[in-house]
Motif scaffolding. Structure first.
Motif, PDB file in Angstrom:
ATOM      1  N   ALA A 207      46.417  40.290  44.560  1.00 62.40           N
ATOM      2  CA  ALA A 207      45.507  40.038  43.448  1.00 62.40           C
ATOM      3  C   ALA A 207      45.414  41.292  42.607  1.00 62.40           C
ATOM      4  O   ALA A 207      45.551  42.414  43.109  1.00 62.40           O
ATOM      5  N   GLY A 209      43.439  42.725  38.646  1.00 59.73           N
ATOM      6  CA  GLY A 209      42.626  42.409  37.483  1.00 59.73           C
ATOM      7  C   GLY A 209      41.416  43.294  37.414  1.00 59.73           C
ATOM      8  O   GLY A 209      41.416  44.404  37.961  1.00 59.73           O
ATOM      9  N   THR A 210      40.403  42.808  36.758  1.00 58.41           N
ATOM     10  CA  THR A 210      39.164  43.575  36.618  1.00 58.41           C
ATOM     11  C   THR A 210      37.984  42.712  37.011  1.00 58.41           C
ATOM     12  O   THR A 210      38.002  41.481  36.871  1.00 58.41           O
ATOM     13  N   ILE A 211      36.960  43.405  37.511  1.00 60.11           N
ATOM     14  CA  ILE A 211      35.704  42.737  37.833  1.00 60.11           C
ATOM     15  C   ILE A 211      34.580  43.520  37.161  1.00 60.11           C
ATOM     16  O   ILE A 211      34.835  44.322  36.274  1.00 60.11           O
ATOM     17  N   LEU A 225      34.787  38.469  35.239  1.00 63.52           N
ATOM     18  CA  LEU A 225      35.941  38.403  36.130  1.00 63.52           C
ATOM     19  C   LEU A 225      37.189  38.128  35.303  1.00 63.52           C
ATOM     20  O   LEU A 225      37.171  37.300  34.384  1.00 63.52           O
ATOM     21  N   LEU A 227      40.954  37.938  36.875  1.00 63.46           N
ATOM     22  CA  LEU A 227      41.813  38.202  38.026  1.00 63.46           C
ATOM     23  C   LEU A 227      42.993  37.241  38.045  1.00 63.46           C
ATOM     24  O   LEU A 227      42.885  36.082  37.633  1.00 63.46           O
ATOM     25  N   THR A 237      44.515  32.000  38.511  1.00 59.65           N
ATOM     26  CA  THR A 237      43.820  32.890  37.593  1.00 59.65           C
ATOM     27  C   THR A 237      42.351  32.498  37.543  1.00 59.65           C
ATOM     28  O   THR A 237      42.001  31.314  37.667  1.00 59.65           O
TER      29      THR A 237
END
Length: 768
Positions: A207, A209-211, A225, A227, A237
């Motif tokens: 995984a 991405g950004t949170i 979110l 991701l 996604t």
């Protein structure tokens, strides 16, 4: 000016001296001396032992760094292993200058070899529930106000992370292994970057991405979110935000998942959730699902749903729409469509069995209402057959109720129903025609139904039924088929059927009428050779009761009447009365003899005994009158068909009566003039006494004489008027003495042999 410069220089030297002194002091300290203090404070807070077996170092520079090796934290006393946490190494670097302004700027945190065990005991208590060293529970942490100076952690790298969850009640374990996990942020308010790879119970995933930002994670509030993940053989996604992550409310997420095989994804998921192993899904793919989720975790709403499974031209399923409450399956509004090239193969993949069927395409709009579901704009095509309309399933009553209003231009049952092997069904073991097997009536009590079907054409047994209108009402186990209308071979069928499966002994009532049925066309439509042409009217009105066909027939009441007028008959049918003889006799008007004045079959049925009120077939030169009956209780036949010539000729000396005995499953037509003269009367009378009340005695007394006489009685007029019909006594003329058989004829020869052969036609009429 010189004094100011000198003052600043002195202060600078003093500051450097202080810093150098502080560094010198800190560098001279051995932080290992503080292991005991740290362990003691941890003990006070948690009641557990914290051990640092390695070095505890602090490097002083503009970016001070801390190193700790060999850290262990004890497990709960009841735990399955001594340590809850083991850590090989911890490294942390902090920017020095921000500390002067009370800001913590962590440049880097590295965790190597972190092994965490989370487990519960048999009572469900977790090993993460700590107690203080004095036996009191540790004071709960104060709720964060979200304010204060939060430390800024710019980068976290975790290597060789292992997390195990063990359920003490079931013994099941879930293992998470992360060879690498990287977290980073450019500031406290900036989104937190996430990148990880690992496996859960051996199933790989990744995984990235950004949170939410560190501020959002610590202070609460909305969690954005963004991701992407690869797991379970699919790409996923998640984009959007959760307004309140703790309460899981304010969902506003867009999800998507794509994969090559639904069955493979489910099989992989079943390794993590064994309860999924029982689900059967076909080996179809690819699949692509996207949707928007709003609301809360307890009432998620799905919108913008688009789902596809399979490939166009093969077995494929699509769905689009929304679901207001996905958990309760309420507020459904979906447009679905399916194409199945091999329905039997698909059923097998789903763990079911289905007969071979042609390709199916179907579409409908599915909504829910009042605890049920409604299908609108139903459009189904199965091979050459089609079906349109609406259908509904109501689950709110005592029983599920199916309602449908359907139309079709063609229903080809020859294509849809299972094909037989062409061999006749084997006879019943007990030699009976009516089966004694209990009727499957329990199914009628399990569901209510209100179904109306209108079909322009229905094809069955190569025969077309047009203008079909059928209404099926099933309520509380009581079945009513009304209306029941159709046209078959130009004959208009109408009637109704009721069956009360709600009673211990279900009553049955059949009221059926057929008008102007062209039996010539009917035979041709069924692929049979037509032996007659004309139309017939049929009236069947019977009632009975029972749990099997045999029981119902044994107590049947009512009547059956079949009437045909002004038809034409093929000479082969007259083989019943010896067509060979007819054709050999010059005085017979063969043309007139093929004109069917009437054919009437009229039975009155009382308590399972069907007495012939009229059995008449009359042509221009011949009358056939039958008497007797059928015992539906034991299925025995006791009929006599007596042909009579209307003109004086050699024909009158050759035609003889035919006795039909045996059973419905095995009728036995017999011709024996000697018996008719000497013993037929007693045989028929004795055999029929229990089931018939008329005709036979008179027939037996004069059967042979009348068979060799002429009779111009208008039997058609009597039969068509609904009167009781029996062979006339007065009209028969004595037969020539030479026509009386004085001895038993030789078997296998002469006219009687031809007549016996012709009885094959009679068998055909009786269905054997």
């Amino acid at each position: 000016m010189k004094r100011l410069f000198k003052t600043i220089s002195i202060l600078g030297v003093l500051l450097i001296a202080v810093v150098v002194a502080a560094v010198a002091v800190l560098s001279s300290l051995d932080f290992n001396d503080y292991k005991g203090v740290i362990a003691e404070e941890a003990k006070k807070a948690t009641g557990r032992d914290l051990k640092i077996s390695g070095d505890l170092k602090l490097n002083i520079s503009l970016t001070p760094s801390l190193y700790v090796d060999g850290v262990t934290f004890a497990n709960a006393p009841w735990g399955s292993r001594p340590d809850m946490v083991t850590l090989k190494r911890l490294e942390a670097e902090v920017a020095l200058l921000p500390l002067l302004s009370s800001k913590v700027d962590v440049k880097r945190v590295v965790l190597i070899g972190l092994d965490l065990l989370a487990e519960t005991d048999k009572q469900g208590r977790g090993n993460w529930q700590f107690g203080a060293a004095d036996g009191k529970s540790a004071a709960p942490a104060e709720e964060s106000s979200g304010g204060g100076n939060l430390p800024l952690v710019r980068k976290v790298h975790i290597k060789d992370l292992r997390v195990t969850y063990r359920d003490g009640r079931t013994g099941e374990q879930t293992r998470l292994t992360l060879p690498s996990l990287d977290l980073g942020a450019d500031g406290i308010e900036a989104p937190l970057r996430v990148a990880l790879k690992g496996d859960v119970n051996g199933e790989d995933f990744s995984a990235a991405g950004t949170i939410a930002s560190i501020r959002q994670l610590t202070a609460g509030g909305e969690m954005p979110l963004d991701l992407k993940a690869q797991a379970l053989g699919a790409d996923m996604t998640v984009r959007g935000a959760i307004a309140d992550p703790r309460a899981m409310t304010g969902l506003a997420l867009t999800l998507s998942i794509k994969g090559d095989s639904l069955s493979e994804t489910l099989a992989t998921a079943a390794k993590l959730a064994p309860q999924l192993a029982s689900l059967k899904v076909p080996d179809l793919g690819p699949y692509d699902v996207s949707l928007t989720v709003t609301g809360s975790s307890t009432k998620p709403s799905v919108s913008n749903l688009k789902a596809s499974l399979g490939r166009p031209g093969e077995t494929a399923l699509t769905a689009a729409g929304s679901i207001a409450d996905a958990i309760k399956a309420q507020g459904i509004d979906l447009q679905i469509a399916a194409t199945v090239q091999d329905p039997a193969g698909l059923a097998k993949d789903l763990g079911a069995e289905a007969p071979p069927l042609p390709a199916v395409t179907a579409s409908a709009r599915v909504t829910d209402k009042d605890g049920g579901y409604r299908l609108q704009d139903v459009d189904v095509k199965i091979g050459a057959s089609d079906l349109k309309g609406t259908a509904a399933l109501n689950l709110g009553g005592a029983r599920p109720k199916v309602s449908a209003d359907l139309q079709s231009t063609l229903l080809d049952l020859d294509e849809l129903l299972p094909k037989g092997d062409g061999k006749p069904a084997p006879p019943a073991a007990d030699g009976r025609l009516f089966p004694a097997d209990p009727l499957p009536l329990d199914g009628l009590k399990a569901v209510d139904a209100d179904i109306n079907l209108a079909a322009t054409r229905l094809r069955v047994n190569k025969m077309d039924v047009t203008g079909l209108r059928l209404g099926v009402l099933l309520q509380g186990g009581r079945l009513t088929v009304k209306p029941m209308q159709a046209t078959v071979a130009d004959g208009v069928i109408s009637g109704e059927i009721t069956l009360g499966a709600d009673q211990a002994v279900p009553p049955l009532a059949v009221n059926l009428n057929v008008a102007k049925l062209d039996y010539g066309k009917l035979a041709a439509a069924m692929g049979q050779k037509s032996v007659a042409e004309g139309t017939a009217d049929v009236t069947l009105k019977v009632t009975g009761a029972g749990t099997s066909v045999r029981q119902i027939m044994a107590g049947l009441d009512g009547k059956l009447r079949v009437v045909s007028e002004k038809g034409h008959i093929d000479s082969t049918l007259l083989n019943v009365a010896s067509a060979d003889i007819l054709s050999a006799i010059p005085l017979i008007d063969s043309k007139g003899d093929k004109d069917l004045r009437c054919a009437v079959v009229d039975f009155d049925v009382v308590k399972g005994i069907a007495n012939a009120k009229a059995l008449v077939l009359e042509t221009g030169g011949l009358s056939v009158v039958g008497v007797g009956g059928i015992n539906l209780r034991d299925e025995t036949l006791n009929l006599v068909l007596e042909p009579r010539a209307k003109k004086t000729s050699l024909l009158s000396a050759t035609i003889v009566p035919v006795a039909v005995r045996g059973t419905l499953a095995k009728p036995e037509p017999k011709v024996n003039p000697a018996d008719l003269v000497t013993g037929m009367a007693s045989n028929v009378a004795s055999g029929a006494a229990a089931i018939m009340t008329f005709g036979l005695s008179a027939l037996a007394q004069s059967a042979f004489n009348r068979a060799t006489s002429t009779d111009d009685t208008d039997y058609c007029a009597q039969a068509l008027a609904g009167k009781q019909v029996a062979p006339s006594k007065g009209a028969a003329k004595p037969a020539p003495a030479q026509q009386q058989p004085q001895e038993k004829p030789k078997s296998g020869g002469g006219a009687l042999q031809n007549l016996e052969k012709g009885l094959g036609g009679l068998k055909g009429l009786l269905g054997k």
